[in-house]
Write an enzyme that holds these catalytic residues in place. Structure first.
Site: not given
Ligand SMILES: NC(=O)c1ccc[n+]([C@@H]2O[C@H](COP(=O)([O-])OP(=O)(O)OC[C@H]3O[C@@H](n4cnc5c(N)ncnc54)[C@H](O)[C@@H]3O)[C@@H](O)[C@H]2O)c1
Length: 295
Positions: A141, A154
């Site tokens: 991230s 985080y």
């Molecule tokens: N959205 C943002 O602003 C952002 C920014 C930086 C990094 N990220 C990273 O991107 C990745 C995806 O996040 P997102 O924003 O799409 O979030 P999201 O909440 O839309 O999707 C995350 C998915 O992970 C699944 N999940 C959660 N715990 C789990 C587990 N124990 N086992 C398997 N699946 C699990 C959830 O069910 C969900 O479908 C993450 O690693 C997040 O940290 C997101």
């Protein structure tokens, strides 16, 4: 990996957000997909969108915190597809809480999913990636590049993903192992991560969840396209969004002086949030008073 046609792509956390967008984009580019998530409902929807694009797709219910389950998942993928060419350790969660109010179980939950989930996926699939001369992609991230208040767990997990991934990359180079490795640093992306977040925002971080959701300018689809372009070009560091690019540049240019800037910004945002909350309370009081007036 110059193109994804007929490649076997494994994506964790594919039931929502960036994981779903990656799956759909990979489907459009002709990949064969092994998609997993801890929550099956969203996953079925992702699979349907991929199938509409003509992709071969299989779904697996998988909790990435469960090491043995991830190892079994890797065996299933080998049996179903013959081996993975691309593994994207994407599943992630977040916690919005200052260190004084953060619950230990919540902090552990973040580390278990965001860090250990990545370790489990990497160890379980590495032998397959060696065999296919494949590509490992771990999602960190912007907060794996720069710290932010109310995000310590985080930050810790995402800094750990960065260190872990870069160490694995070096091991591949030292050992002449033909596996490519990328680490991804998205800025704020419009997904469900903020509504799914655990939050304790009593200490001056009121409205932080809403603010992140409001400030997210990059869509999940844009993020997926940037990530896959970075993978095709074999980029070690894939930065997604102007906010992440800015944070990366400023931390490198300013060193620890950047910490003062982030703290000042958070303080201003917290006072704005308190002001907005006060205005909202006053407005609600005015509505209640006018309700009691005689017609
Ligand atoms: N959205 C943002 O602003 C952002 C920014 C930086 C990094 N990220 C990273 O991107 C990745 C995806 O996040 P997102 O924003 O799409 O979030 P999201 O909440 O839309 O999707 C995350 C998915 O992970 C699944 N999940 C959660 N715990 C789990 C587990 N124990 N086992 C398997 N699946 C699990 C959830 O069910 C969900 O479908 C993450 O690693 C997040 O940290 C997101």
């Amino acid at each position: 990996m110059e193109e994804f046609r007929s490649k076997v792509a494994v994506v964790t956390g594919a039931g929502s957000g960036i994981g779903r967008a990656l799956a759909v984009e990979l489907a459009a580019q002709g990949a064969r997909l092994a998609l997993s998530d801890a929550v099956p409902e969203g996953l079925a929807q992702t699979a349907a969108s991929c199938a509409e694009r003509g992709a071969e797709v299989r779904t697996y219910r998988l909790d990435v915190t469960d090491r043995l389950a991830v190892q079994n998942h890797a065996k299933e993928v080998r049996a179903d597809f013959g081996g993975a060419d691309l593994v994207i350790n994407n599943a992630g969660v977040t916690l919005l809480a200052s260190i004084t109010e953060a619950d230990w179980d919540d902090m552990r939950w973040v580390l278990d999913v965001d860090f250990w989930g990545v370790v489990h996926g990497t160890q379980a699939f590495l032998p397959q990636l060696v065999a296919t001369r494949g590509h490992l992609v771990n999602i960190s991230s912007m907060y794996g590049l720069t710290p932010a208040p109310a995000q310590s767990a985080y930050n810790a997990a995402k800094f750990a993903v960065r260190g872990f991934t870069e160490a694995v990359l070096q091991e591949m180079r030292v050992g002449d192992v033909p596996v490519k490795v990328s680490c991804v640093y998205p800025g704020t992306v419009r997904t469900d991560i903020f509504s799914n977040a655990r939050a304790a925002t009593g200490l001056g971080y009121g409205g932080i969840r809403e603010r992140y959701a409001r400030e997210a300018t990059t869509s999940a689809e844009q993020a997926a396209r940037i990530i896959l372009r970075g993978v095709r070009r074999n980029r070690v560091k894939i930065i997604v969004g102007a906010d992440a690019r800015r944070a990366d540049l400023l931390t490198r240019l300013l060193g620890t002086a950047y910490l003062r800037i982030t703290a000042r910004r958070a303080r201003t945002q917290a006072s704005q949030a308190r002001l907005e909350a006060m205005r909202a309370r006053l407005a609600a009081q005015r509505v209640r008073t006018s309700d009691h007036r005689q017609p």
